[in-house]
Design a protein around this motif. Structure first.
Motif, PDB file in Angstrom:
ATOM      1  N   PHE A 286       4.595   6.930   4.631  1.00 18.90           N
ATOM      2  CA  PHE A 286       5.922   6.455   4.245  1.00 18.90           C
ATOM      3  C   PHE A 286       6.825   6.434   5.474  1.00 18.90           C
ATOM      4  O   PHE A 286       7.142   7.495   6.023  1.00 18.90           O
ATOM      5  CB  PHE A 286       6.507   7.342   3.156  1.00 18.90           C
TER       6      PHE A 286
ATOM      7  N   PHE B  74      -5.608   5.938   3.163  1.00 16.94           N
ATOM      8  CA  PHE B  74      -5.638   4.481   3.174  1.00 16.94           C
ATOM      9  C   PHE B  74      -5.998   3.936   4.544  1.00 16.94           C
ATOM     10  O   PHE B  74      -5.762   4.574   5.569  1.00 16.94           O
ATOM     11  CB  PHE B  74      -4.267   3.923   2.777  1.00 16.94           C
TER      12      PHE B  74
ATOM     13  N   GLU C 103       1.216   2.009  -3.506  1.00 16.94           N
ATOM     14  CA  GLU C 103      -0.069   2.500  -4.011  1.00 16.94           C
ATOM     15  C   GLU C 103      -0.307   3.931  -3.561  1.00 16.94           C
ATOM     16  O   GLU C 103      -0.804   4.762  -4.326  1.00 16.94           O
ATOM     17  CB  GLU C 103      -1.202   1.591  -3.519  1.00 16.94           C
ATOM     18  N   ALA C 104       0.054   4.207  -2.302  1.00 14.85           N
ATOM     19  CA  ALA C 104      -0.129   5.562  -1.790  1.00 14.85           C
ATOM     20  C   ALA C 104       0.703   6.549  -2.597  1.00 14.85           C
ATOM     21  O   ALA C 104       0.239   7.643  -2.932  1.00 14.85           O
ATOM     22  CB  ALA C 104       0.262   5.629  -0.320  1.00 14.85           C
ATOM     23  N   ALA C 105       1.935   6.150  -2.949  1.00 10.24           N
ATOM     24  CA  ALA C 105       2.785   7.036  -3.740  1.00 10.24           C
ATOM     25  C   ALA C 105       2.173   7.297  -5.107  1.00 10.24           C
ATOM     26  O   ALA C 105       2.109   8.437  -5.577  1.00 10.24           O
ATOM     27  CB  ALA C 105       4.179   6.435  -3.885  1.00 10.24           C
ATOM     28  N   MET C 106       1.673   6.230  -5.742  1.00 10.76           N
ATOM     29  CA  MET C 106       1.039   6.393  -7.054  1.00 10.76           C
ATOM     30  C   MET C 106      -0.178   7.303  -6.942  1.00 10.76           C
ATOM     31  O   MET C 106      -0.444   8.130  -7.817  1.00 10.76           O
ATOM     32  CB  MET C 106       0.569   5.034  -7.585  1.00 10.76           C
ATOM     33  N   ASP C 107      -0.906   7.126  -5.834  1.00 11.46           N
ATOM     34  CA  ASP C 107      -2.091   7.931  -5.607  1.00 11.46           C
ATOM     35  C   ASP C 107      -1.707   9.397  -5.441  1.00 11.46           C
ATOM     36  O   ASP C 107      -2.475  10.285  -5.775  1.00 11.46           O
ATOM     37  CB  ASP C 107      -2.795   7.417  -4.355  1.00 11.46           C
ATOM     38  N   LEU C 108      -0.492   9.632  -4.908  1.00 16.16           N
ATOM     39  CA  LEU C 108      -0.016  11.002  -4.691  1.00 16.16           C
ATOM     40  C   LEU C 108       0.856  11.460  -5.867  1.00 16.16           C
ATOM     41  O   LEU C 108       1.881  12.096  -5.686  1.00 16.16           O
ATOM     42  CB  LEU C 108       0.750  11.093  -3.377  1.00 16.16           C
TER      43      LEU C 108
ATOM     44  N   ARG D 132       0.811  -1.207   0.000  1.00 13.90           N
ATOM     45  CA  ARG D 132       0.000   0.000   0.000  1.00 13.90           C
ATOM     46  C   ARG D 132       0.847   1.261   0.000  1.00 13.90           C
ATOM     47  O   ARG D 132       0.378   2.330  -0.400  1.00 13.90           O
ATOM     48  CB  ARG D 132      -0.941  -0.005   1.197  1.00 13.90           C
ATOM     49  N   LEU D 133       2.118   1.148   0.474  1.00 12.45           N
ATOM     50  CA  LEU D 133       2.979   2.331   0.437  1.00 12.45           C
ATOM     51  C   LEU D 133       3.216   2.748  -1.002  1.00 12.45           C
ATOM     52  O   LEU D 133       3.209   3.931  -1.330  1.00 12.45           O
ATOM     53  CB  LEU D 133       4.304   2.035   1.133  1.00 12.45           C
TER      54      LEU D 133
END
Lengths: 302, 266, 384
Positions: free
Chosen positions: C93, C87, B167-172, B164-165
């Protein structure tokens, strides 16, 4: 309206037309794998094939005159017949060392994983760090420890565990001790890893359900640490069986293991077919023992 | 009564400490011998305290040449094995592949094969192929057996990473490359560093495989092996002790840094 | 897509996602108005998170469209969408400090300088002085606020929230619910909130969609759904309901007549989802009132007589089980206002209700007749 009205506005999102989803990466993993796999193929698989071929060369050839492939399957029984004692010794020594290592390694792994508290990391370092000192140098240190006029032999003689002329160096005891020492960390680390994952509440639950300390160990801790036990046993046994440094440095030709024979076949006697045949016999024997063991261990788990 | 109870409770601890002593005893001997002036060339007993060996570790220039050569080989083998192994780990951990189980076997087998057989098989190949033995054959061999360890270490780190990290980066608004560069790589780096250290220590300490494929090239273990017959200069123990101390320092600083971070975290 | 689509509306059109033989999302069509607070409510595995991931671009739809302001974004990669996600368990991060976490999106889009915006955002979130902390050094509530700041600073058109409060304890949850609501109103961003917690959904959202097995069972304002559920699933997922199985016996002017266990009941036809065949007669437990005898039942009410089998005191109310013969067991919540008599197990009592508060749901003939209400926690109480 809260202060959010003044949020740093990023009006007018720049948006590009819909792009194709990553189908272009389909080949990427294979490209990533290619160099490594090629390396393993060239310098692991191919050599094994060459070794297999060499084990069937004409035994009468030599490195200087060249070898010819004669499918000499007779190399195998001949090698086995000539070096049967060393073969037996390899497995006997490695097996004895394994038993010793289990008796020593389990308590150590257990204490590090379950009892060490804040000392855990330090103890782990103590197990790992010796591996960073050249293992030849450490094995030579055993030579000092076990030497005839060292304090250990003196002590054992004084308490009459050894006769007045008894010695440790150049005996099977020294070789087995050396093997145990050298490969003990390989047994302790996986064992530690699986004991560390063990949920301590299971032990408490077992105690709560009327199991004694010993029964708890026997019925809960031991079965749950089995994966680590199996991995550690293999990591210990495989290199220990193939080792010849301990026999060479701490023993005499009477303690030579199959490794010593293979070493001299390749480097001293230059008898490649025999050395190759012995190498294959060694792998086959190890594989047989390992699979037999895994099968039994696997059944027990069920 | 009370004593037996105490013993029943603590004997495991006692055994563990004894075993630890058994593991550390040779190190102590190596350290002691590194400050020893031996009575004669073939004596390995403690005779007289001296710091000469530490002051002048290169008294035997052959030994220092061998150490240098081992460092060179270790460095090259580490760089190559870590690079190739990391790429493989990414492919295995992040992509659906055909023939994955076959690949896993190919990676696992070198670790399960006795070093002796790895050494002899490479020797027969090099001899059959007419490859002159020396520095580069040692490097080839070392990369081969380090590779599997690197793959396993890096793969474990990747498997432990939260997808998910990324995914979170892609989302951002991070592109695939930016996600890799800013998130994946920094998070996997400790695993890669650990793999590299492991590879270096494996390469530096290897004797068996090197012994078959070195020709006339002498690495540090090869030197020790040869010298064992003639009498080992005490400087060998200096190198052994120094390696132990460096390893200890590396491990301790990394645990301390991690421990410190945990402490500050309520 | 019945109504005219304003610029920023998020429309899902026949959105479907299958994983092998499993259909996670089944032809979902929804319109989420710009600036609204929309909740997708459902048990774990109902497809709500998959829906969210398709909007974020982390999952590619098998078929269908995701339209944002009329533009199909279903096949855009996540970093090309004006959509941000908070999420579940935040995915902060770990190797970057709070400042860099919040600045991440701005930096990726090449916006410079970031300092002022990030500090302003941190101040808004009450995170002053936390700039150099790592996520592992923050409490759950602080992490939650960083995750929110990290998404909001990009001023997305739609903010997706995947169970954002799931990891917080009850008190903090309540506080964050109110805070989130305030932020949403202030920022005017569309919030799409995925949760399994019916109370959370009802507290925060303007519109709730209850999902089950990849489909929307009912969509509407929280009060609307609660007061007049469309299906038995919704009736029991959103709060509790007493569902009495019966059969429609006919109509009587504005009422539908039902026979259940030989007793006649009626429900206004405006509150009936079915007017023939097998049905459930539903009444919420708090809409039932207890009295000692039938004479005390007010005129116009309907009632069942029975024996109290269980009484649980839960503070604001006392929850009774009333066995009304014929295997019918009703759940009754009585507010502890101090004006009511307390009953104990074994007491006889009469439960009555105003027919205006009852509702009628269609029932498949083969469906068993659960005359006992489902009293367990709603299915969705299990966390994802």
């Amino acid at each position: 309206m809260s202060a959010f009205a003044q949020l740093p506005g990023v009006a007018g999102q720049s948006t590009s037309p819909p792009a194709a989803r990553p189908g272009r990466y389909r080949l990427l993993p294979y490209l990533l794998l290619l160099p490594g796999v090629a390396w393993l193929f060239l310098f692991f698989a191919l050599p094994l094939a060459q070794l297999a071929a060499a084990s069937l060369y004409d035994p009468n050839g030599s490195l200087s005159t060249g070898y010819t492939m004669t499918w000499a399957f007779g190399n195998y029984p001949a090698a086995l017949q000539a070096y049967w004692p060393q073969f037996g010794r390899s497995f006997r020594y490695a097996g004895t060392a394994l038993v010793l290592a289990l008796l020593m390694g389990y308590p150590l792994a257990y204490v590090i994983a379950c009892k060490a508290g804040r000392w855990r990391n330090l103890l782990l370092v103590c197990v790992v760090a010796p591996m960073f000192t050249s293992f030849l140098v450490r094995t030579l240190a055993w030579k000092t420890i076990l030497s005839d006029h060292g304090w250990l032999v003196g002590l054992l003689r004084d308490v009459h565990l050894l006769g007045p002329d008894g010695r440790l160096l150049a005996t099977p005891v020294a070789v087995v001790l050396g093997l145990t020492y050298n490969f003990l960390p390989f047994l302790v680390l996986p064992l530690y890893a699986s004991l560390e994952r063990l949920d301590h509440r299971l032990v408490e639950a077992s105690r709560d359900l009327y199991a004694s300390r010993w029964q708890t160990f026997r019925r809960v801790t031991l079965p749950l640490s089995r994966p680590g036990l199996i991995a550690g046993t293999l990591l210990f046994f495989i290199p220990a069986t193939g080792d010849y440094i301990n026999a060479e440095l701490l023993g005499t030709p009477n303690e030579y293991m199959i490794g010593n024979v293979i070493d001299s076949a390749f480097l001293v006697r230059l008898d490649y077919p025999q050395g190759a045949a012995l190498s294959f016999l060694l792998i086959s024997a190890i594989l047989a023992v390992v699979f037999g063991y895994l099968r039994r261990a696997g059944e027990d788990v069920r | 009564m009370r004593l037996s109870r105490w013993l029943a409770r603590h004997w495991v601890m006692g055994v563990a400490l004894l075993v630890l002593g058994y593991l550390l005893l040779p190190i102590a001997v190596v350290a002691a011998l590194s400050v020893n002036r031996p009575a004669n060339r073939l004596s390995y007993d403690f005779h007289e305290f001296t710091l000469d060996n530490w002051r002048n570790p290169c008294a035997t220039s052959e030994m220092c040449d061998a150490v240098l050569r081992s460092v060179q080989i270790g460095f090259i083998a580490t760089v190559v094995a870590t690079t190739l192994g990391t790429l493989m780990a990414f492919a295995l951990a992040r992509h659906r592949l055909r023939g994955r189980s076959g690949l896993n076997v190919l990676i696992f087998l070198p670790m399960a094969t006795p070093e002796l057989v790895l050494g002899t098989s490479l020797l027969t190949l090099f001899v059959a192929g007419g490859v002159p033995l020396g520095f580069w054959t040692i490097v080839l061999a070392h990369v081969m057996f380090c590779l599997s360890f690197v793959v396993v270490t890096v793969k474990a780190r990747l498997a432990g990473m939260d997808r998910r990290l990324e995914e979170a980066a892609m989302d951002l608004y991070a592109s695939e490359w930016q996600t890799f560069r800013r998130i994946t790589l920094p998070l996997v780096l400790p695993g890669i560093v650990a793999a590299a250290l492991l590879a270096f220590s494996l390469s530096f300490d290897d004797f068996i495989i090197t012994n078959f494929n070195s020709g006339t090239t002498v690495t540090f273990p090869m030197y020790v092996w040869g010298a064992a017959q003639r009498g080992i200069p005490p400087q060998v123990n200096v190198i052994g002790t120094a390696m132990f101390l460096i390893a200890l320092l590396l491990v301790l600083t990394s645990t301390l840094r991690r421990g410190g971070r945990r402490l500050r975290n309520p | 897509m019945a109504r005219d689509v304003p610029a920023g509306d998020l429309c899902l059109a026949d959105l479907t996602k299958t994983f092998g033989a499993f259909t996670a999302v089944d032809g979902l069509s929804l319109t989420i108005g710009q600036g609204s607070f929309f909740a997708l409510l459902g048990a774990s595995g109902c497809g709500k998170t998959t829906t969210l991931r398709m909007i974020a671009g982390l999952e590619e739809p098998t078929s269908g469209q995701v339209l944002l302001g009329g533009r199909d974004i279903a096949r855009l990669r996540p970093h090309k969408r004006p959509v941000n996600t908070v999420f579940q368990s935040y995915a902060l991060f770990p190797h970057l400090d709070v400042f860099e976490n919040v600045a991440f999106g701005l930096r990726r889009r090449g916006i410079r300088p970031v300092d002022g915006q990030v500090r302003q955002m941190l101040t808004l979130m009450g995170l002053d002085g936390y700039e150099r902390r790592r996520p592992a050094q923050l409490s759950g509530g602080e992490q939650q606020r960083v995750a929110l700041a990290r998404a909001l600073i990009n001023h997305p058109q739609v903010l997706l929230l995947d169970e954002p409060l799931g990891a917080l304890d009850l008190k903090l949850r309540r506080r964050m619910q109110i805070e989130l609501k305030r932020i949403q109103t202030g920022a005017g961003i569309t919030f799409l909130h995925v949760t399994h917690d019916q109370e959370e959904a009802m507290t925060m959202a303007d519109t709730v969609a209850v999902m089950n097995a990849g489909r929307v069972e009912q969509l509407g304002a929280p009060a609307e759904i609660y007061e007049f559920p469309a299906t038995a699933f919704v009736a029991n997922f959103l709060g509790q309901s007493n569902l009495i199985a019966g059969v429609v016996a006919g109509g009587n002017g504005g009422d539908v007549l039902i026979t259940a266990h030989g007793v006649r009941f009626s429900v206004p036809s405006a509150r009936a989802r079915a007017d023939r065949g097998p049905v459930y007669l539903g009444v919420r437990p708090e809409k039932l009132h207890l009295v000692d005898s039938v004479d005390q039942v007010p005129a116009g009410s309907q009632y069942l007589t029975g024996t109290i089998t269980d009484a649980s005191y839960v503070g604001v109310s006392t929850q009774y089980l009333l066995r009304a013969g014929c295997d019918t067991e009703l759940s009754v919540f009585v507010a502890n206002s101090g004006t009511q008599r307390r009953y104990g197990p074994g007491d006889r009592a009469v439960a009555y209700w105003n027919p205006q508060h009852a509702f009628l749901l269609g029932r498949r003939a083969d469906e068993d007749e659960p005359s006992t209400p489902v009293l367990d926690e709603p299915v969705g109480a299990a966390r994802d």
